[in-house]
Design an enzyme around this catalytic site. Structure first.
Site, mmCIF file in Angstrom:
data_model
loop_
_atom_site.group_PDB
_atom_site.id
_atom_site.type_symbol
_atom_site.label_atom_id
_atom_site.label_comp_id
_atom_site.label_asym_id
_atom_site.label_seq_id
_atom_site.Cartn_x
_atom_site.Cartn_y
_atom_site.Cartn_z
ATOM 1 C CB ALA A 145 0.065 -3.027 23.794
ATOM 2 N N GLY A 177 2.682 -7.436 24.310
ATOM 3 C CA GLY A 177 3.620 -6.545 25.003
ATOM 4 C C GLY A 177 4.055 -7.092 26.357
ATOM 5 C CD GLU A 195 6.180 -7.383 21.740
ATOM 6 O OE1 GLU A 195 5.156 -6.796 22.149
ATOM 7 O OE2 GLU A 195 6.609 -7.257 20.582
ATOM 8 C CD GLU A 240 1.815 -8.985 19.662
ATOM 9 O OE1 GLU A 240 1.886 -10.233 19.554
ATOM 10 O OE2 GLU A 240 2.424 -8.347 20.544
#
Ligand code: COA
Length: 259
Positions: free
Chosen positions: A65, A111, A114, A134
């Site tokens: 992200a 992300g 993910e 993260e």
């Protein structure tokens, strides 16, 4: 104008490329919105039998992200960011009826991993590196990583990957079952195209039901076996089923329409 994503259709396959190579294809809000629209359109398009998602450039699939977008968020904005992401992209992709293959061409972090895990399966290039970093940023994976990684690699391996915030190589990911194949980077899209061509020969209706049934087994409160029975029955009412069984009995190749 530079687009955050590119979507190309050829021979029944839509290839969606995340196109922010100078930011290692990090997922900002605009990119997530554009991906949502592109996946939705490809899934609706009857001509698209398989979707392949990859990253532009030779370095990254998606490096996570976009950290610059959420570094000043509070608790409530953080929770909303995760919820919106699930809705627009991660759960959305997992629940599409059209098969989605992640062609992991480099870093798939946070992300990025993910997103790859939300796809129906993954193929990696030899240079790919995967991880959920993260906790090194003081946050936990928020786009499904704490759920899908244990499903794919087992709880202990997922715990170790998440706690160390480390990266694993493509070879290790293959060994873990996180990716199905590892190929040289120059062959990645052709290899995925080859798998897509095999998928394309089969009934889109049946494949859509199979995806739903497999996914049901991983949803709490849902009985996957019951879902399978219902989906199995539904297939009998489709033109694809009539065509598939008739073609077999007539000793010819089936021509599925997805109806
Ligand atoms: N969010 C925002 N920008 C990112 C990003 C992310 N997740 N990952 C990379 N970028 C940007 C960098 O800030 C840099 O931008 P700049 O050139 O404007 O400074 C550019 O992409 C290139 O990255 P850089 O760090 O210089 O490349 P590198 O080869 O030295 O390192 C990584 C590659 C993947 C190891 C490193 O970029 C990284 O650790 N990224 C963050 C990974 C992460 O924590 N993801 C989880 C987010 S929740």
């Amino acid at each position: 104008m530079i687009f955050n994503i590119l979507s190309e259709f050829q021979d029944g396959i839509t290839t969606i490329t995340i196109n922010r190579p100078t930011k290692l294809n990090a997922l900002n809000r605009d990119t997530i919105n554009e991906l949502h629209r592109a996946f939705k359109a490809a899934d609706k398009d009857k001509e698209t039998r398989v979707i392949i998602v990859t990253g532009s450039g030779e370095k990254a699939f998606v490096a996570g992200a976009d950290i610059s977008e959420f570094s000043n968020f509070d608790e409530s904005k953080g929770a909303k960011l995760a919820a919106k992401g699930h809705e627009l992209l991660f759960d959305f992709v997992e629940n599409l009826s059209t098969p989605v293959i992640a062609a992991v061409n480099g870093f798939a972090l946070g992300g990025g991993l993910e997103l790859a895990m939300a796809c129906h399966f993954r193929v990696a290039s030899e240079n790919a590196k995967m991880g959920l970093p993260e906790v090194s940023l003081g946050v936990i994976p928020g786009y499904g990583g704490t759920q899908r990684l244990p499903q794919l690699v087992g709880k202990g391996r997922a715990m170790e990957m998440i706690m160390t915030a480390g990266m694993i190589t493509a070879e290790q990911a293959l060994n873990y079952g996180l990716v199905n194949h590892v190929v040289p980077q120059s062959e990645l899209l052709t290899f995925c195209g080859g798998i897509a061509n095999r998928i394309k020969k089969n009934s889109p209706k049946a494949i859509g039901e199979a995806i739903k049934s497999v996914n049901a087994g991983f949803k709490s409160g849902v009985n996957g076996y019951k879902k399978e029975i219902k989906g199995f029955g539904k297939c009998f009412g489709t033109e694809d089923f009539t065509e598939g069984t008739t073609a077999f009995l007539e000793k010819r190749k089936a021509e599925f329409t997805g109806n």
